[in-house]
Design an enzyme around this catalytic site. Structure first.
Site, short mmCIF file in Angstrom:
data_model
loop_
_atom_site.label_atom_id
_atom_site.label_comp_id
_atom_site.label_asym_id
_atom_site.label_seq_id
_atom_site.Cartn_x
_atom_site.Cartn_y
_atom_site.Cartn_z
N ALA A 123 -42.77 4.80 18.81
CA ALA A 123 -42.47 3.58 19.97
C ALA A 123 -42.07 2.27 19.48
O ALA A 123 -42.99 1.29 19.12
CB ALA A 123 -43.18 3.96 20.60
N GLU A 126 -38.06 -0.37 24.56
CA GLU A 126 -38.51 -1.18 25.59
C GLU A 126 -37.71 -1.29 26.84
O GLU A 126 -36.21 -1.36 26.23
CB GLU A 126 -39.66 -2.60 25.37
CG GLU A 126 -40.92 -2.49 24.49
CD GLU A 126 -41.77 -3.61 24.48
OE1 GLU A 126 -41.19 -4.55 24.69
OE2 GLU A 126 -43.04 -3.32 23.29
N THR A 157 -38.85 9.87 21.98
CA THR A 157 -38.66 11.14 21.24
C THR A 157 -40.28 12.00 20.96
O THR A 157 -41.21 10.75 20.69
CB THR A 157 -38.29 11.52 20.37
OG1 THR A 157 -36.36 10.78 20.26
CG2 THR A 157 -37.55 12.54 19.60
N GLN A 275 1.07 26.06 11.69
CA GLN A 275 0.04 24.93 10.73
C GLN A 275 -0.54 24.23 11.07
O GLN A 275 -1.39 23.14 10.36
CB GLN A 275 1.52 24.40 10.52
CG GLN A 275 1.47 23.26 9.06
CD GLN A 275 2.84 22.96 8.72
OE1 GLN A 275 3.62 22.46 9.85
NE2 GLN A 275 2.95 22.44 7.86
N HIS A 337 -10.25 24.94 19.01
CA HIS A 337 -9.91 26.32 20.68
C HIS A 337 -9.36 26.12 22.08
O HIS A 337 -9.46 26.42 22.55
CB HIS A 337 -12.15 25.59 21.09
CG HIS A 337 -12.94 26.38 20.46
ND1 HIS A 337 -13.11 25.99 18.89
CD2 HIS A 337 -13.48 27.23 20.67
CE1 HIS A 337 -13.63 26.63 18.23
NE2 HIS A 337 -14.73 27.05 19.23
N GLU A 362 -31.84 4.97 16.46
CA GLU A 362 -32.34 4.55 15.69
C GLU A 362 -31.02 3.80 15.18
O GLU A 362 -31.12 3.35 14.11
CB GLU A 362 -32.91 5.38 14.39
CG GLU A 362 -34.04 6.14 14.92
CD GLU A 362 -34.32 6.93 13.42
OE1 GLU A 362 -34.47 6.98 12.35
OE2 GLU A 362 -35.27 8.47 13.90
N SER A 365 -24.28 2.25 16.04
CA SER A 365 -23.82 2.06 15.05
C SER A 365 -23.16 0.71 14.93
O SER A 365 -22.93 0.48 13.53
CB SER A 365 -22.28 2.58 15.06
OG SER A 365 -22.31 4.15 15.44
C1 LIG Z 1 -31.68 10.73 21.84
C2 LIG Z 1 -32.41 9.20 21.67
C3 LIG Z 1 -33.95 9.38 20.84
C4 LIG Z 1 -34.30 8.31 20.58
N1 LIG Z 1 -35.58 7.69 20.05
C5 LIG Z 1 -36.05 6.65 20.00
C6 LIG Z 1 -38.03 7.02 19.40
O1 LIG Z 1 -38.36 7.76 19.06
N2 LIG Z 1 -38.54 5.78 19.94
C7 LIG Z 1 -38.05 4.77 19.95
O2 LIG Z 1 -38.70 3.70 19.74
N3 LIG Z 1 -36.82 4.99 20.64
C8 LIG Z 1 -35.83 5.87 20.58
N4 LIG Z 1 -34.53 5.31 20.76
C9 LIG Z 1 -34.35 4.60 21.15
C10 LIG Z 1 -32.85 3.94 20.47
O3 LIG Z 1 -33.00 3.91 19.49
C11 LIG Z 1 -31.93 2.95 21.25
O4 LIG Z 1 -31.78 3.01 22.32
C12 LIG Z 1 -31.31 1.96 20.93
O5 LIG Z 1 -32.29 1.30 19.12
C13 LIG Z 1 -30.71 1.22 21.17
O6 LIG Z 1 -31.25 0.52 22.19
P1 LIG Z 1 -30.64 0.28 23.35
O7 LIG Z 1 -30.87 1.38 23.69
O8 LIG Z 1 -32.01 -0.64 24.10
O9 LIG Z 1 -29.51 -1.12 23.03
P2 LIG Z 1 -29.41 -2.39 22.84
O10 LIG Z 1 -30.29 -2.56 22.34
O11 LIG Z 1 -28.81 -3.14 24.35
O12 LIG Z 1 -27.88 -2.68 22.55
C14 LIG Z 1 -26.66 -2.40 23.18
C15 LIG Z 1 -25.19 -3.21 22.81
O13 LIG Z 1 -26.12 -4.18 22.46
C16 LIG Z 1 -24.88 -4.92 20.94
N5 LIG Z 1 -26.58 -5.57 20.75
C17 LIG Z 1 -27.59 -5.68 21.39
N6 LIG Z 1 -28.20 -6.87 20.38
C18 LIG Z 1 -28.15 -7.31 19.33
C19 LIG Z 1 -27.88 -8.27 18.59
N7 LIG Z 1 -28.87 -8.62 18.06
N8 LIG Z 1 -26.73 -7.81 17.96
C20 LIG Z 1 -25.45 -7.65 18.07
N9 LIG Z 1 -25.44 -6.64 19.06
C21 LIG Z 1 -26.23 -6.66 19.56
C22 LIG Z 1 -25.35 -3.50 20.50
O14 LIG Z 1 -24.27 -3.42 19.36
C23 LIG Z 1 -24.74 -2.00 21.41
O15 LIG Z 1 -23.88 -1.77 21.50
C24 LIG Z 1 -33.60 7.26 20.82
C25 LIG Z 1 -32.74 7.05 21.69
C26 LIG Z 1 -31.54 8.28 21.82
C27 LIG Z 1 -30.41 8.08 22.86
#
Ligand SMILES: Cc1cc2nc3c(=O)[nH]c(=O)nc-3n(C[C@H](O)[C@H](O)[C@H](O)COP(=O)(O)OP(=O)(O)OC[C@H]3O[C@@H](n4cnc5c(N)ncnc54)[C@H](O)[C@@H]3O)c2cc1C
Length: 379
Positions: A123, A126, A157, A275, A337, A362, A365
């Site tokens: 975890a 946040e 997760t 094709q 499909h 994690e 992109s």
């Molecule tokens: C199926 C799934 C499983 C997950 N499991 C876990 C888990 O087990 N444990 C856990 O801790 N988390 C987990 N997560 C959370 C996940 O790792 C985060 O949601 C992810 O790291 C993105 O963080 P965010 O959603 O807060 O996006 P944000 O950090 O808000 O990012 C949003 C956008 O802002 C841009 N951005 C943000 N900060 C910066 C920066 N400093 N520099 C440049 N660009 C930036 C990014 O490019 C991005 O496109 C999970 C998420 C999903 C969908």
């Protein structure tokens, strides 16, 4: 360079494939609808040691390394990416305990986790931060030989399964991010309802609330202030799981496209004769082979890390490329499909929804590309 598998790898890959085809595939649609994995599947995977593939048998693991983990994960996730998500997040958390835990911690937390009796969580995300873990606001206050943990974690997760959770918080005295091993469902631990997400159904995603949770100082993972390096290191290994789960989705989409192309007919001829269908199938095959070998290579690299910075770059590069390619592969499989590919009666509809998820997990992109460029350019 050697592209062949060991006998053990062939065996584990086959075992995972057979288990997935016999036990997971028949209920994969039900998992998608109910967003719940039947308990027998978790038990079955545990009996086959699939929750502890990379870890030493000294701690209850299969001792087979990450290269083998990738092969098994591909087969499991081809049947259900929700199941793949559970194993991937579990292995990430367990990997952190394996790499940074002391002997007592490993003996206490690893054996049950390797057998799937405990499912591990990790975890760091946040409500206020995901991409930038330095902004973590959860706190750890020292009180004698204990720490009092408070904070909310988002999108965690496996948070509803019993077992250890690696929880990152700011240690108040030093002001530095520190990892703690917390036992889920201890006093002060609570969770939200599962998030209703687009894909990877069955892979449970919940918020976690820690309210004055008291953990002994011996539950610090690594050392005070080591949280950020642990996070970076463990997440690189976590990307092996995310890449292999995505690869499994690509394999499934490939198989579905080939099957449909041969079965569906127009004017008494299979659409495979067209094709346009051939071009789609060939492009899927090219992309699948590219991501397959990239992912297998990442498994090998994970077992043979010489330079953690280079490994972090390779893990980010692989995770990003594989997760982008699988979206394309699923789109092409849906194209084969026609409109049927958008219907829930066909597996590719689910595969496409699942595929899109990988891009955000994690590290989004964009962040993967920043890691790759940062290491290459040295800035
Ligand atoms: C199926 C799934 C499983 C997950 N499991 C876990 C888990 O087990 N444990 C856990 O801790 N988390 C987990 N997560 C959370 C996940 O790792 C985060 O949601 C992810 O790291 C993105 O963080 P965010 O959603 O807060 O996006 P944000 O950090 O808000 O990012 C949003 C956008 O802002 C841009 N951005 C943000 N900060 C910066 C920066 N400093 N520099 C440049 N660009 C930036 C990014 O490019 C991005 O496109 C999970 C998420 C999903 C969908």
């Amino acid at each position: 360079m050697n592209f062949s598998f060991t006998k053990e790898q062939e065996l584990i890959q086959r075992m995972a494939k057979e288990y997935a085809e016999k036990n997971i595939d028949p209920v994969a649609q039900q998992i998608d609808i109910e967003n719940q994995i039947p308990a027998e599947i978790i038990e079955g995977l545990g009996e086959l040691d699939l929750f502890g593939i990379p870890f030493s048998d000294e701690y209850g693991g299969a001792g087979s390394g990450y290269a083998t983990y990738v092969l098994a994960m591909e087969q499991i996730a081809a049947a259900s990416s929700g199941v793949g998500m559970i194993i991937s997040a579990h292995t990430l958390g367990l990997g952190a305990i394996d790499a940074f835990g002391n002997e007592e911690q490993k003996k206490k937390y690893m054996p049950k986790s390797c057998k799937g009796e405990h499912i591990v969580s990790f975890a760091f995300t946040e409500p206020g931060t995901g991409s930038d873990p330095k902004q973590i606001t959860s706190t750890a206050r020292k009180e004698g030989d204990y720490y009092i943990l408070n904070g909310t974690k988002r999108f965690i997760t496996n948070a509803g399964y019993p077992g250890p959770i690696v929880f990152f918080a700011k240690e108040e005295e030093s002001g530095r991010v520190t990892g703690f091993i917390v036992e889920k469902f201890c006093e002060g631990y609570s969770i939200s309802e599962p998030w209703e997400k687009l894909g990877m159904h069955g892979g449970p995603l919940l918020d976690v609330y820690l309210k004055d949770v008291k953990v002994p100082a011996e539950n610090i993972l690594g050392a005070i202030g080591q949280g950020y390096p642990i996070l970076q290191y463990a997440i690189s290994y976590g990307k092996v799981g995310v890449s292999s789960a995505a690869l499994g989705g690509a394999l499934a989409a490939f198989n579905e496209a080939v099957k449909y192309a041969k079965e569906k007919t127009h004017r008494d001829q299979p659409i495979a004769k067209f094709q346009s269908t051939k071009l789609n199938i060939a492009t899927i095959a090219e992309k699948y082979e590219a991501i397959r070998w990239l992912t297998y290579r990442l498994g090998y690299l994970a077992d043979n890390v010489k330079d953690p910075v280079q490994f972090a770059k390779d893990a980010a590069l692989t995770k990003d490329f594989v997760c982008e390619q699988i979206v394309d592969i699923c789109k092409l499989a849906v194209s084969v499909h026609g409109s049927y590919g958008l219907m829930k009666d066909y597996k590719v509809e689910r595969l496409w929804r699942d595929a899109i998820m990988g891009l955000q997990i994690e590290g989004v992109s964009d962040m993967q590309k920043m890691i790759v460029a940062g290491v290459i350019l040295g800035m």
